[in-house]
Design a protein around this motif. Structure first.
Motif, PDB file in Angstrom:
ATOM      1  N   GLN A 186      48.589  45.510  16.487  1.00 25.32           N
ATOM      2  CA  GLN A 186      46.636  45.714  15.945  1.00 25.32           C
ATOM      3  C   GLN A 186      46.090  47.296  16.952  1.00 25.32           C
ATOM      4  OE1 GLN A 186      45.825  42.178  18.571  1.00 25.32           O
ATOM      5  NE2 GLN A 186      45.528  40.953  17.588  1.00 25.32           N
ATOM      6  N   PRO A 187      45.532  47.620  16.618  1.00 24.96           N
ATOM      7  CA  PRO A 187      44.459  49.181  16.545  1.00 24.96           C
ATOM      8  C   PRO A 187      44.442  49.079  18.797  1.00 24.96           C
ATOM      9  CG  PRO A 187      43.786  47.888  14.887  1.00 24.96           C
ATOM     10  CD  PRO A 187      44.381  47.369  15.586  1.00 24.96           C
ATOM     11  N   LEU A 188      45.110  49.902  19.179  1.00 23.51           N
ATOM     12  CA  LEU A 188      44.256  49.684  21.074  1.00 23.51           C
ATOM     13  C   LEU A 188      45.163  48.458  20.989  1.00 23.51           C
ATOM     14  CD1 LEU A 188      40.853  50.357  21.079  1.00 23.51           C
ATOM     15  CD2 LEU A 188      42.827  52.145  21.409  1.00 23.51           C
ATOM     16  N   GLY A 189      46.805  47.703  20.510  1.00 18.43           N
ATOM     17  CA  GLY A 189      47.305  47.121  21.276  1.00 18.43           C
ATOM     18  C   GLY A 189      46.941  46.053  21.939  1.00 18.43           C
ATOM     19  N   PHE A 190      46.468  45.753  22.737  1.00 17.79           N
ATOM     20  CA  PHE A 190      45.724  43.979  23.365  1.00 17.79           C
ATOM     21  C   PHE A 190      46.054  44.025  25.194  1.00 17.79           C
ATOM     22  CE2 PHE A 190      50.385  42.541  22.872  1.00 17.79           C
ATOM     23  CZ  PHE A 190      50.698  41.928  25.120  1.00 17.79           C
ATOM     24  N   ARG A 191      45.429  43.285  25.664  1.00 19.04           N
ATOM     25  CA  ARG A 191      44.837  43.637  27.112  1.00 19.04           C
ATOM     26  C   ARG A 191      45.439  41.875  27.188  1.00 19.04           C
ATOM     27  NH1 ARG A 191      42.562  42.590  31.819  1.00 19.04           N
ATOM     28  NH2 ARG A 191      42.141  43.525  33.106  1.00 19.04           N
ATOM     29  N   LEU A 192      46.331  41.815  28.199  1.00 14.43           N
ATOM     30  CA  LEU A 192      46.706  40.545  28.800  1.00 14.43           C
ATOM     31  C   LEU A 192      45.575  39.877  29.723  1.00 14.43           C
ATOM     32  CD1 LEU A 192      50.092  42.048  30.669  1.00 14.43           C
ATOM     33  CD2 LEU A 192      49.678  40.243  28.431  1.00 14.43           C
ATOM     34  N   LYS A 193      45.977  38.624  29.747  1.00 12.39           N
ATOM     35  CA  LYS A 193      44.747  38.255  29.874  1.00 12.39           C
ATOM     36  C   LYS A 193      45.243  37.430  31.452  1.00 12.39           C
ATOM     37  CE  LYS A 193      43.653  34.978  26.164  1.00 12.39           C
ATOM     38  NZ  LYS A 193      42.716  33.880  25.457  1.00 12.39           N
ATOM     39  N   GLN A 194      43.701  37.474  32.369  1.00 11.96           N
ATOM     40  CA  GLN A 194      43.515  37.434  34.351  1.00 11.96           C
ATOM     41  C   GLN A 194      42.473  36.035  34.431  1.00 11.96           C
ATOM     42  OE1 GLN A 194      43.329  42.019  35.034  1.00 11.96           O
ATOM     43  NE2 GLN A 194      44.426  41.220  35.887  1.00 11.96           N
ATOM     44  N   ALA A 195      42.606  35.115  35.207  1.00 12.05           N
ATOM     45  CA  ALA A 195      42.097  34.372  35.393  1.00 12.05           C
ATOM     46  C   ALA A 195      40.947  34.803  35.953  1.00 12.05           C
ATOM     47  CB  ALA A 195      42.568  33.046  35.641  1.00 12.05           C
ATOM     48  N   ALA A 196      41.258  35.986  36.905  1.00 13.22           N
ATOM     49  CA  ALA A 196      40.299  36.759  38.167  1.00 13.22           C
ATOM     50  C   ALA A 196      39.282  36.849  37.487  1.00 13.22           C
ATOM     51  CB  ALA A 196      40.813  37.587  39.346  1.00 13.22           C
ATOM     52  N   ARG A 197      39.551  37.692  35.422  1.00 13.06           N
ATOM     53  CA  ARG A 197      38.203  38.006  34.647  1.00 13.06           C
ATOM     54  C   ARG A 197      37.388  37.386  35.023  1.00 13.06           C
ATOM     55  NH1 ARG A 197      38.333  44.067  32.462  1.00 13.06           N
ATOM     56  NH2 ARG A 197      36.649  43.629  30.594  1.00 13.06           N
ATOM     57  N   GLU A 198      37.968  36.248  34.212  1.00 11.11           N
ATOM     58  CA  GLU A 198      36.800  34.940  34.012  1.00 11.11           C
ATOM     59  C   GLU A 198      36.314  33.879  35.264  1.00 11.11           C
ATOM     60  OE1 GLU A 198      36.664  35.468  31.369  1.00 11.11           O
ATOM     61  OE2 GLU A 198      37.837  36.712  30.654  1.00 11.11           O
ATOM     62  N   LEU A 199      36.530  34.711  35.975  1.00  9.56           N
ATOM     63  CA  LEU A 199      36.277  34.233  37.210  1.00  9.56           C
ATOM     64  C   LEU A 199      37.119  32.875  38.143  1.00  9.56           C
ATOM     65  CD1 LEU A 199      32.030  34.551  37.780  1.00  9.56           C
ATOM     66  CD2 LEU A 199      33.930  35.876  38.743  1.00  9.56           C
ATOM     67  N   LEU A 200      37.936  32.698  37.476  1.00  8.86           N
ATOM     68  CA  LEU A 200      39.460  31.062  37.675  1.00  8.86           C
ATOM     69  C   LEU A 200      40.401  32.283  38.967  1.00  8.86           C
ATOM     70  CD1 LEU A 200      39.513  29.337  33.948  1.00  8.86           C
ATOM     71  CD2 LEU A 200      37.884  29.621  36.258  1.00  8.86           C
ATOM     72  N   PHE A 201      40.310  31.757  39.760  1.00  6.96           N
ATOM     73  CA  PHE A 201      40.566  32.016  40.646  1.00  6.96           C
ATOM     74  C   PHE A 201      41.955  31.397  41.268  1.00  6.96           C
ATOM     75  CE2 PHE A 201      36.775  34.011  41.350  1.00  6.96           C
ATOM     76  CZ  PHE A 201      36.491  34.882  41.204  1.00  6.96           C
ATOM     77  N   VAL A 202      42.996  31.922  40.859  1.00  8.94           N
ATOM     78  CA  VAL A 202      44.597  30.506  41.483  1.00  8.94           C
ATOM     79  C   VAL A 202      45.298  31.065  42.639  1.00  8.94           C
ATOM     80  CG1 VAL A 202      46.675  30.584  40.523  1.00  8.94           C
ATOM     81  CG2 VAL A 202      44.896  31.332  38.565  1.00  8.94           C
ATOM     82  N   THR A 203      44.349  30.941  43.169  1.00  6.91           N
ATOM     83  CA  THR A 203      44.646  30.864  44.876  1.00  6.91           C
ATOM     84  C   THR A 203      44.116  29.955  45.555  1.00  6.91           C
ATOM     85  OG1 THR A 203      42.357  30.360  45.373  1.00  6.91           O
ATOM     86  CG2 THR A 203      42.874  33.033  44.681  1.00  6.91           C
ATOM     87  N   ASP A 204      44.914  29.640  46.644  1.00  2.47           N
ATOM     88  CA  ASP A 204      45.215  28.580  47.631  1.00  2.47           C
ATOM     89  C   ASP A 204      43.623  27.289  48.144  1.00  2.47           C
ATOM     90  OD1 ASP A 204      44.174  30.351  48.969  1.00  2.47           O
ATOM     91  OD2 ASP A 204      45.138  29.521  50.869  1.00  2.47           O
ATOM     92  N   THR A 205      42.578  27.690  47.285  1.00  8.53           N
ATOM     93  CA  THR A 205      41.554  27.142  47.539  1.00  8.53           C
ATOM     94  C   THR A 205      40.872  27.391  46.157  1.00  8.53           C
ATOM     95  OG1 THR A 205      40.003  29.297  47.406  1.00  8.53           O
ATOM     96  CG2 THR A 205      40.997  27.830  49.817  1.00  8.53           C
ATOM     97  N   ASN A 206      41.332  27.816  44.725  1.00 10.81           N
ATOM     98  CA  ASN A 206      41.366  27.958  43.327  1.00 10.81           C
ATOM     99  C   ASN A 206      39.026  28.945  44.122  1.00 10.81           C
ATOM    100  OD1 ASN A 206      43.101  26.376  42.906  1.00 10.81           O
ATOM    101  ND2 ASN A 206      42.263  24.165  42.824  1.00 10.81           N
TER     102      ASN A 206
END
Length: 789
Positions: A622-642
């Motif tokens: 696709q034009p420009l390729g693609f961006r790898l998704k990150q949960a933190a960018r959507e305010l979803l934090f995959v940490t020990d406390t969530n």
């Protein structure tokens, strides 16, 4: 323990001296640079490099084919993302240098190796070695003649396979990766290592941004920055910490200058040196600005922090915000903190318990300067904080980056446009290397998915990182070392110990485009395997191939070479990896030959094996390729406390002991990593000199040192050992008192292998305790402050 290692630098060859001898009459100088970054200085430098390497036609083509959104090849230099608006000259001076260095007409062929012994070549400078040109065919070391001699690819693969199969266990091999390796080659490389049975996968990131990955993972659940180039274009303020922008990521200047011109972007630089990018810039693709010499200011505030004092600056900004919140309810984002973070109360208490006197002492800055930066941050609706090795290569780099995230969390500067953390990666695909499996400490989830997709059983035991590999080689616990790109011997710390470890290996193998020092510091048997460059066509059985890379901001895109290979005997890195695997694993069920015939098959398998790469072949086209998704960018934090975690730790005291200095290594403007193009450093005003130490004038005066005095530099390790270089030059420079700086790889010898961060396992290249003394009575007849004559 007491140990002393001395190295005399005065009689070492000048990097750019073609006859490999120091010209005693050559004049060196330092005169402060007062011109904008990039501008005509960059344009003239590019023209000179194109002429010197005989690449005028190819170089001009490269200008219009490099970093284009849907065609061309990705710059093999830094990992700055490509322009998203169709810019036709998305290039920089150092990128063109790097590409031209690869496209040179010069060749290091069998006739060259027949003329020179390894012992002789060891006396050559790094510049002289690489300046001989491109490697042309596989070479094997002959101990009887002390020379490299040509061998067939089949012979080379058979030798590697024989040595790997003869090991007592797979963990007696170490597979190093440089940041230029493509995503596809990275995936095959780690697949081979794990099918063999080891996680010994050290990489350049172990020495660079390991601290960033660990800090961000603990804080927000991802080891990468959360911003993209659009965020840079939308930010109201950008803080730039520990990075020399005009040299290390020159295309960043476009984002900075455009932000200032388009919407009054505020820029704060935090660095011990005021580099030229912290003054003004003219980007060469802005033709009218070039013609009218119209520069754009690229700094609103410069904070000359002491080396290692960055964490204190961030703590001071946080303290100012918390104080301001007592009268300004919007100084911190209470709603964001309540709903998305954990640990705020403990962090607030830590800030309140930290005195301004302590902050001034540990940062080396007056409180009013820190408060000025804090006000820029407070009044910006959207802010990015970026950093590079000046932060991550410190002893407390992880804590410092956690503190950066703390400051961002206080005002909710994450998960929204124009805001977030942004580590500035230094090499083209170093981030993609980690994404695609180069990790000596992989997670169970990553291994389980890859194993299922590839039908193998990976080892679960953690492997050696870079420091661990060097120590293991020195103990005699590594039989085979494979270097996939890079210049391991020069890039690593504690040069003498690294050399000794490499020479204890039974076999060293280096996959390279040019001759470098790592080829000369070899095992009992040694191979140099020449590979295609990023600029070159890659023809395989199914036709022309393309590879992919991931930039510093998680964008994945295609790269396709533009010219014929430097030699018909070169092979792609993927083909070399497959050849080694076939010779080593005769019973492997992995379709190595099919993968090399058609790289799309590799990408199909990566889509099964790696989260985020689903439907890889379609999306990357696709034009420009693609961006790898990150949960933190959507305010979803995959940490020990969530949640996003605040970190509450005490500030370390980074001031040097009485009578000592703290030294940071750096690279010159005429250098990319360990590749040195000349002895000049234009932006710092240095000509014809690399064996130098930039020093504060008061520190020089206290030691009785005159300008350009010859000095001996001694480093002090935590175990009591010392390491020294002799007869370097002291250069008066605008650097905080108690701090000093000099070039790598020349000063890597002073970084002890045992002095690595307990937080990141990174060598402390930016925080070395040293003593400086005069070498003796010496004439400075060849020196001038005003410039060479």
């Amino acid at each position: 323990m007491s140990q002393s290692q001395d190295n005399d630098a005065e009689d070492q060859p000048s990097q750019s001296e073609p006859d490999h001898k120091l010209d005693k009459e050559k004049r060196f100088s330092q005169k402060d640079y007062h011109h904008p970054a990039a501008a005509w200085g960059a344009a003239m430098s590019v023209g000179r490099v194109l002429l010197e390497q005989g690449a005028i036609i190819d170089g001009v083509r490269a200008v219009f084919e490099m970093n284009h959104e849907n065609s061309g090849f990705d710059c093999p230099g830094c990992a700055w993302p490509d322009d998203r608006k169709g810019l036709r000259m998305d290039i920089c001076e150092n990128g063109i240098k790097h590409v031209t260095w690869e496209m040179t007409k010069k060749r290091t062929d069998r006739e060259f190796f027949a003329k020179h012994t390894v012992t002789e070549l060891l006396a050559w400078s790094d510049f002289a070695l690489e300046n001989e040109g491109r490697l042309t065919e596989p070479m094997s070391y002959n101990a009887d003649t002390d020379k490299y001699e040509p061998v067939s690819w089949e012979h080379a693969f058979a030798l590697i396979g024989r040595q790997l199969k003869s090991m007592q266990n797979p963990n007696r091999a170490s597979f190093y990766t440089s940041g230029r390796l493509s995503n596809e080659a990275t995936f095959l490389y780690q697949l081979f290592a794990r099918e063999l049975g080891t996680n010994n996968l050290p990489d350049c990131s172990n020495m660079c941004h390991e601290a960033s990955g660990r800090a961000l993972t603990a804080a927000i659940g991802t080891g990468k920055g959360t911003v993209d180039l659009v965020d840079w274009q939308k930010a109201d303020a950008i803080f730039i910490m520990g990075v020399n922008v005009a040299t290390n990521a020159p295309r960043m200047l476009t984002a900075l200058a455009d932000g200032v011109k388009n919407h009054g972007l505020k820029i704060v630089h935090i660095n011990p040196l005021i580099e030229v990018a912290a003054t003004s810039a003219i980007t060469p693709h802005e033709i009218m600005d070039m013609l009218t010499f119209r520069a754009t200011p690229t700094s609103s505030l410069d904070l000359q922090v002491r080396i290692g004092g960055d964490m204190a600056v961030m703590r001071g900004i946080a303290k100012h915000l918390l104080e301001a919140s007592k009268t300004d309810d919007k100084a911190i984002d209470h709603n964001f903190i309540k709903h998305y973070t954990a640990g705020f109360d403990a962090y607030k208490a830590m800030c309140e318990a930290t005195s301004w006197d302590d902050l001034e002492h540990k940062s080396g800055l007056p409180a009013d300067k820190i408060r000025a930066a804090a006000e820029i941050y407070r009044t910006a609706n959207k802010c990015i904080i970026s950093w590079c090795l000046g932060v991550s290569q410190q002893e407390f780099g992880v804590d410092t980056i956690r503190e950066i995230v703390n400051v961002l969390l206080l005002r909710g500067n994450i998960g929204r446009e124009g805001a977030g953390p942004c580590p500035v990666r230094g090499h083209s695909n170093v981030q993609g290397n980690r994404t695609c499996g180069i990790n000596n400490r992989p997670s169970e989830a990553w291994l389980a998915r890859m194993d299922t997709a590839c039908n193998i059983k990976s080892p679960r035991e953690h492997g050696f990182d870079t420091v661990g590999s060097i120590k293991a080689m020195d103990r005699g616990d590594i039989d085979v070392f494979v270097g996939m790109g890079g210049n391991f011997a020069s890039a690593t710390p504690d040069r003498d110990l690294t050399y000794r470890g490499l020479r204890r290996c039974k076999l060293t193998v280096h996959v390279s485009t040019k001759l470098n020092r790592s080829h000369l510091v070899h095992g009992k048997e040694a191979l140099i395997l020449p590979c295609l460059g990023r600029t070159e066509h890659d023809h395989q059985q199914s036709g022309p191939q393309q590879i992919t890379v991931e930039d510093s901001m998680s964008m994945v895109h295609l790269s396709k070479g533009m010219k014929e290979p430097a030699s018909p005997h070169l092979r792609s890195e993927l083909a070399i990896i497959a050849g080694i695997a076939i010779a080593t694993l005769p019973n492997s069920q992995t379709p190595w030959k099919s993968y090399i015939a058609n790289y799309d098959l590799i990408r199909d398998k990566m889509g099964e094996a790696i989260s985020g790469f689903e439907d890889f072949n379609r999306r990357v086209r696709q034009p420009l390729g693609f961006r790898l998704k990150q949960a933190a960018r959507e305010l979803l934090f995959v940490t020990d406390t969530n949640r996003a975690n605040f970190s509450a730790v005490s500030l370390p005291d980074v001031t040097p002991p009485p009578g000592k200095l703290v030294m940071s290594t750096m690279r010159s403007h005429d250098q990319f990593n360990t590749t040195v193009y000349s002895d000049n450093d234009r932006y710092r005003g240095v000509k014809n000199l690399r064996n130098l130490l930039l020093m504060n004038e008061a520190d020089m005066r206290e030691r009785g040192l005159e300008e350009f005095a010859l000095i001996d530099i001694t480093s002090f390790a935590k175990d009591g050992s010392t390491r020294s270089v002799k007869r370097f030059r002291a250069v008066r420079y605008n650097i905080p008192k108690g701090c000093a700086s000099g070039y790598m790889p020349e000063l890597n010898v002073l970084c002890p292998i045992g002095d690595y961060s307990a937080q990141s396992d990174q060598p402390m290249m930016k925080q070395i305790i040293i003593d400086v003394k005069a070498s003796g009575s010496v004439s400075n007849a060849n020196a001038t402050r005003e410039g060479a004559k």
